[in-house]
Motif scaffolding. Structure first.
Motif, PDB file in Angstrom:
ATOM      1  N   TYR A 158       8.393  49.518 -22.561  1.00  0.00           N
ATOM      2  CA  TYR A 158       9.755  50.031 -22.664  1.00  0.00           C
ATOM      3  C   TYR A 158      10.784  49.131 -21.987  1.00  0.00           C
ATOM      4  N   PHE A 159      10.361  47.999 -21.466  1.00  0.00           N
ATOM      5  CA  PHE A 159      11.308  47.047 -20.889  1.00  0.00           C
ATOM      6  C   PHE A 159      12.280  46.584 -21.969  1.00  0.00           C
ATOM      7  N   ASP A 160      13.557  46.519 -21.627  1.00  0.00           N
ATOM      8  CA  ASP A 160      14.523  46.024 -22.598  1.00  0.00           C
ATOM      9  C   ASP A 160      14.618  44.503 -22.488  1.00  0.00           C
ATOM     10  N   ASP A 161      15.511  43.940 -23.290  1.00  0.00           N
ATOM     11  CA  ASP A 161      15.606  42.484 -23.368  1.00  0.00           C
ATOM     12  C   ASP A 161      15.940  41.858 -22.013  1.00  0.00           C
ATOM     13  N   VAL A 395       5.585  45.920 -31.362  1.00  0.00           N
ATOM     14  CA  VAL A 395       6.914  46.344 -31.837  1.00  0.00           C
ATOM     15  C   VAL A 395       7.963  46.175 -30.739  1.00  0.00           C
ATOM     16  N   ILE A 396       9.246  46.280 -31.118  1.00  0.00           N
ATOM     17  CA  ILE A 396      10.284  46.348 -30.092  1.00  0.00           C
ATOM     18  C   ILE A 396      10.505  47.820 -29.745  1.00  0.00           C
ATOM     19  N   PRO A 397      10.732  48.107 -28.455  1.00  0.00           N
ATOM     20  CA  PRO A 397      10.804  49.498 -28.024  1.00  0.00           C
ATOM     21  C   PRO A 397      12.151  50.159 -28.286  1.00  0.00           C
ATOM     22  N   LEU A 398      13.213  49.368 -28.364  1.00  0.00           N
ATOM     23  CA  LEU A 398      14.557  49.934 -28.455  1.00  0.00           C
ATOM     24  C   LEU A 398      15.325  49.241 -29.566  1.00  0.00           C
ATOM     25  N   SER A 399      16.198  49.995 -30.220  1.00  0.00           N
ATOM     26  CA  SER A 399      16.980  49.425 -31.307  1.00  0.00           C
ATOM     27  C   SER A 399      17.959  48.388 -30.783  1.00  0.00           C
ATOM     28  N   LEU A 400      18.226  47.386 -31.611  1.00  0.00           N
ATOM     29  CA  LEU A 400      19.180  46.349 -31.271  1.00  0.00           C
ATOM     30  C   LEU A 400      20.364  46.462 -32.223  1.00  0.00           C
ATOM     31  N   GLY A 401      21.566  46.330 -31.678  1.00  0.00           N
ATOM     32  CA  GLY A 401      22.729  46.494 -32.540  1.00  0.00           C
ATOM     33  C   GLY A 401      23.957  45.773 -32.034  1.00  0.00           C
TER      34      GLY A 401
END
Lengths: 622, 175
Positions: A158-161, A395-401
Motif C-alpha cells: 500500500y506504499f504510494d509513489d 499491481v499498483i495499490p492506488l489510482s493515479l490521476g
C-alpha cells in the motif's frame, strides 16, 4: 518423447558464474537480509547469530553512529537522537504522521518529506533508512564473500509513489543496486507458494510494525498473479503499543511524561502486548524518571477491547480488496499471515472469523517476506534454473490521476492495474491564447484533489496560442515494474512540440542524492573508487555474457554486417574491461547496448511468436 | 514490436466479441512470461526498456480484451463507431435507470440490505441478457448491427455504473 529445447531469452544455456543477490525486508521494527544458497532461501545472521536487525539508528555524540541492537540500548537514554520506526516517515510530511506529538524527535517540516534534527545534523528519513541498509549490505557481503549484483527491497503493497521512491533513494544511498522493489505480501506469497506448491486463490494478511497490507493472489503453476491489494500504510503494531501506552497513563493517572519516560513506557507497553500472545494477563511495572511508580495489570480481554477499532481498521480494506478482485470469502483457498503483529490472538481470531477458516501460520511471520524477496532477487539476477522459473504479476495499490478544473481528480490509471502499465489521456486549454498548462499529478481514490496525495506538479510551456479548447495536450503516465511513475506531456495539434518529462521526487533531488553519495565516498575515497570499478566490471561481464548467449542462440537473426558491428563492440568492451578506467567501461557498455538494441527487439518478437505457437512453455522447456 | 498491431492480433486471436476466457488468459500468461521485465532484469539497458514496453503493451491488450464491456468498446473503436455519439437512449430505459438510482439512494439510507441485494440480482440478470444481445450484434456482420451494438454498450455503461453504486451502498451498510 524428446522435445525440442528452446531456452528463454536471456537464459544462459552455458553454466555461468553465480551472481550474489539478496532480498531485504526493510521493516518498521526489524529488518532482515536473505539470499538463496544452493537452491534454498536463507536469512543471513550477524556475527552473534542474530537474524533480525532492529530498525533503529542512533546518532551518538562525537559522530559515533550505531544501528540495530546497539542503537536500541540508547533509546531510553537519548531518545531524540535514536530514531526508531523511521519507515513511518518515509515520503511523509509532518501532517501525515500519527501521534507525532508523543515522539521525541526534533522534526523539521521540509518540501516533500519531513527531516529530523539530530546531533549529527539534519537527517532525512531516506538517510536514516540508508544506514540500516548499509549494515545489511555489509552483512551480506561478508557472508557471501563478493560484490552484490543487486538487491530486491520490499515495500508495503500500500506504499504510494512517494514512499516507494524514498525507499529506492535510500537503497541508492546505501550503494545497493536495486533489482526490484517488491510488495511485501507478494514476497510472502512467493515464499509460501513455492514452499507449499499452493494453487488457487490466496489472501495475504500482512500486519507489520507500522503498516498493514492485504493482497489477494491467484497462484497457478509458475504464475503468481496479484488480483487486488489494499491496506493502510500508517497502521501497525506500533498503534497497538500506543493504545496500551495511553491505557497505562490513564490507569496510573500519570503526569505529562518526559521524552525518556514516554519512550520507556512505550517499550513496556510493547512488552506487555507481546506477553499477552502467550498469557492471559500482563503485569506492567515501571519506575519512571519522574519518580512515579506504575503497577498495573492488563488482561487479554481488556487488550482486545482497547484495540478493537484497530483490528476493525484492517478488516475494511480486506473486504474491499476481495470485492476489487471480484471474489467472495468462500472462494479463498487460504489466508497467509505475515508480520509479527499477526501473532496477536485477537488478530488471528478476527481474520479467521472473516474468512471462515483457520489462518495459515506455518511460516515464520518475521522472516517470510525476506525469504520471498531473496528468491525473487536470485531470479532477477539471472540465476534461475529451468525448474525454478516463475513469473510474478503485481499491481499498483492506488489510482493515479490528474487535477482538472474545480479541484477534481481525473483518474488515468485505476488502482489494481497490473504493472508495468501505461495510459494516456488528452486534455485541452481553458483560456484563449493559453500557452502554458499546469499538470498536477495525484494518487488516491477520492474525487477531490485535496483528499489525494500530490505527487508532482509541473508546467508544460510553449503551447502555441489557440482558442480555448483547441489545443490537444496528451499526458502519458507510465508505471514501471517497481510501481514507480513517470509522466510526460506534449501538445499534439501543432508541429511545434512542447514536452516535459518528470519523475516525481520527494524532497530529495537527484543532485542532493548525488551530493550525499559523494560525501560518503570522500570518507573512504580509495575504497569507493575500487568498489565502483569492480561494480562496473561485474556489470560489463554480465552484459558480455548475455550478449554471447544471445549470439549463440539467435545469430541467424542478424546480417553479416550487423554481426560484425556487434562483434567489434564486444571486442572493445573486452579490451577496456581488464583496465581500471571506469568511464571507458561505461562508455563501451553503452555502445554495446546500443548495437544490440535491434537484435534484442527481433529476439523478443521471435520469442512472442513462439509463445503463441500453441506450445506451453513448460512443454518447451524440458 | 509492431505497435500498429491490434490487441486481437497481438494474441493471434480472431477479431470478434466471443472469446474463450481461459484461452485468453493462457495466451496472456504465455506471452508475458517471455516479455516481462523480470525475465530481462539481468540484461542490458536496451533490453530492459524493450521488455517494459512489451509488457506494458501486453497488459493493455489483455485488460482491454478481458472484460466484455471494454472488449465491445474496443471492437466498435476498431470498426470506427463512436460510442459517445451513439443514438439517444430509449426514454423507457432512462426512466428505469433514474428510478433505480433513486431507489438505491433510499435503500442505502434505510440500510435495506436485502432489498439492495435483490436489486443487485435483478440488474445482473438484465445485464446478462444485454451481454448476450451484444454478442449477436457484434459478431454478426454489417454496419447496422454495429450501431445497435453501440446502443447496447452505452446502456451497459450506465448499468455497470449503477451496479458499482449498489456495491458501494452494500459496503457502506456493512461498515
Amino acid at each position: 518423447m524428446a522435445l525440442l529445447q528452446i531456452s528463454e531469452p536471456g537464459e544462459s544455456t552455458a553454466p555461468h558464474e553465480h551472481r550474489f543477490a539478496v532480498g531485504i525486508d526493510l521493516g518498521t521494527t526489524n529488518s532482515l537480509v536473505a539470499t538463496v544458497r544452493s537452491g534454498m532461501s536463507v536469512v543471513l545472521s550477524d556475527e552473534l547469530g542474530r537474524s533480525l536487525l532492529p530498525s533503529v539508528v542512533c546518532y551518538g555524540p562525537q559522530g559515533v553512529l550505531s544501528v540495530g541492537f546497539e542503537a536500541q540500548t540508547h533509546q531510553a537514554v537519548d531518545p531524540k537522537n535514536t530514531i526508531v520506526s523511521v519507515k513511518r516517515f518515509m515520503g511523509r510530511g509532518v501532517k501525515d504522521i500519527a501521534h507525532i506529538e508523543t515522539m521525541p524527535y526534533d522534526f523539521i517540516e521540509a518540501e516533500g518529506m519531513v527531516r529530523l534534527r539530530t546531533v549529527a545534523g539534519v537527517k532525512s528519513p531516506v538517510e536514516v533508512s540508508a544506514e540500516i541498509l548499509k549494515v545489511l549490505k555489509a552483512r551480506a557481503e561478508a557472508a557471501l564473500g563478493g560484490v552484490l549484483a543487486g538487491a530486491v527491497i520490499t515495500v508495503p503493497a500500500y506504499f504510494d509513489d512517494a514512499q516507494r521512491q524514498a525507499t529506492k533513494d535510500a537503497a541508492l544511498l546505501a550503494g545497493l543496486n536495486v533489482l526490484r522493489l517488491l510488495n511485501e505480501p507478494t514476497a510472502a506469497a512467493i515464499a509460501y507458494g513455492l514452499d507449499n506448491a499452493a494453487e488457487g486463490i490466496y489472501a495475504v494478511y500482512d500486519l507489520g510494525g507500522g503498516t498493514f497490507d492485504i493482497s489477494i493472489l491467484k497462484l497457478s503453476k509458475g504464475i503468481f498473479e496479484v488480483l487486488s491489494t489494499g491496506g493502510d500504510s500508517a497502521l501497525g503494531g506500533d498503534d497497538f503499543d500506543h493504545r496500551v501506552y495511553c491505557w497505562i497513563i490513564e490507569q496510573a493517572d500519570l503526569q505529562p511524561l518526559s521524552h525518556s519516560d514516554a519512550r520507556l513506557l512505550l517499550t513496556r507497553a510493547r512488552e506487555a502486548k507481546e506477553y499477552l500472545t502467550y498469557h492471559g494477563e500482563a503485569p506492567i511495572t515501571v519506575r519512571l524518571g519522574s519518580g512515579e511508580y506504575v503497577d498495573v495489570k492488563l488482561s487479554t480481554e481488556k487488550f482486545s477491547e482497547i484495540t478493537r477499532t484497530l483490528v476493525q481498521k484492517t478488516l475494511t480494506p480486506t473486504k474491499k480488496a476481495l470485492r476489487d478482485a471480484g471474489l467472495s470469502v468462500a472462494e479463498v483457498n487460504g489466508v497467509v499471515m505475515v508480520g509479527g503483529s499477526t501473532r496477536m490472538p485477537q488478530i488471528q481470531h478476527a481474520v479467521g472469523e472473516l474468512f471462515n477458516q483457520e489462518p495459515l501460520n506455518n511460516l515464520d511471520p518475521d522472516k517470510v517476506v525476506a525469504l520471498g524477496a531473496a528468491t525473487q532477487a536470485n531470479l532477477l539476477a539471472g540465476n534461475r534454473a529451468s525448474n525454478e522459473d516463475w513469473l510474478l504479476l503485481d499491481v499498483i495499490p492506488l489510482s493515479l490521476g490528474l487535477e482538472t478544473m474545480g479541484g477534481l481528480t481525473e483518474k488515468i490509471i485505476p488502482r489494481n492495474s497490473t504493472i508495468p502499465v501505461a495510459r494516456a489521456q488528452e486534455f485541452t486549454t481553458f483560456k484563449d491564447g493559453q500557452t502554458a498548462m499546469v499538470i498536477h499529478v495525484v494518487q488516491g481514490e477520492r474525487e477531490l484533489i485535496a483528499d489525494c496525495r500530490s505527487l508532482a506538479r509541473f508546467e508544460l510551456r510553449g503551447i502555441p496560442p489557440m482558442a480555448a479548447g483547441a489545443a490537444r495536450i496528451r499526458v502519458s503516465f507510465q508505471v514501471d515494474a517497481d510501481g514507480l511513475l513517470s509522466v510526460s506531456a506534449r501538445e499534439l495539434t501543432s508541429g511545434h512540440e512542447a514536452r516535459v518529462e518528470v519523475k516525481p521526487s520527494y524532497g530529495l533531488s537527484d543532485d542532493e542524492i548525488a551530493g550525499m553519495l559523494k560525501e560518503g565516498f570522500t570518507h573512504a575515497s580509495e575504497d569507493a573508487f575500487r568498489r565502483a570499478l569492480r561494480e562496473a566490471q561485474v556489470e560489463a561481464q554480465r552484459l558480455l555474457e548475455a550478449t554471447q548467449t544471445a549470439l549463440a542462440e539467435d545469430a541467424g537473426l542478424l546480417s553479416m554486417l550487423e554481426r560484425a558491428h556487434i562483434d567489434s563492440c564486444v571486442a572493445r568492451l573486452q579490451a577496456v574491461l581488464v583496465g581500471d578506467d571506469r568511464r571507458a567501461i561505461d562508455a563501451a557498455m553503452a555502445t554495446l547496448n546500443q548495437a544490440t538494441g535491434e537484435f534484442a527487439a527481433r529476439r523478443m518478437n521471435q520469442s512472442v511468436r513462439r509463445a503463441l505457437s500453441g506450445r506451453k512453455i513448460s512443454e518447451i522447456q524440458i | 514490436m509492431d505497435f500498429s498491431q491490434d490487441h486481437f492480433a497481438l494474441f493471434d486471436l480472431p477479431r470478434r466479441y466471443a472469446q474463450d476466457k481461459s484461452e485468453l488468459e493462457r495466451l496472456y500468461h504465455e506471452v508475458l512470461a517471455r516479455v516481462h521485465p523480470d525475465k530481462h532484469a539481468h540484461l542490458g539497458d536496451a533490453q530492459r526498456r524493450l521488455a517494459m514496453q512489451w509488457a506494458t503493451r501486453v497488459n493493455e491488450a489483455y485488460q482491454t480484451l478481458r472484460r466484455p464491456l471494454s472488449r465491445a468498446q474496443y471492437l466498435l473503436q476498431l470498426a470506427g463507431v463512436d460510442v459517445e455519439k451513439a443514438r439517444s437512449m430509449p426514454a423507457e430505459f432512462l426512466m428505469q435507470q433514474m428510478e433505480w438510482r433513486q431507489a438505491v439512494a433510499e435503500m442505502s439510507e434505510a440500510g435495506a440490505v436485502a432489498e439492495l441485494e435483490k436489486l443487485h440480482r435483478r440488474l445482473k440478470q438484465e445485464m446478462e441478457e444485454q451481454y448476450k444481445r451484444l454478442q449477436s450484434q457484434l459478431d454478426a456482420a454489417g454496419d447496422a448491427s454495429f450501431h445497435a451494438a453501440a446502443d447496447t454498450v452505452r446502456q451497459l455503461m450506465f448499468q455497470e455504473k449503477l451496479l458499482g453504486e449498489i456495491d458501494d451502498a452494500l459496503e457502506a451498510t456493512e461498515a
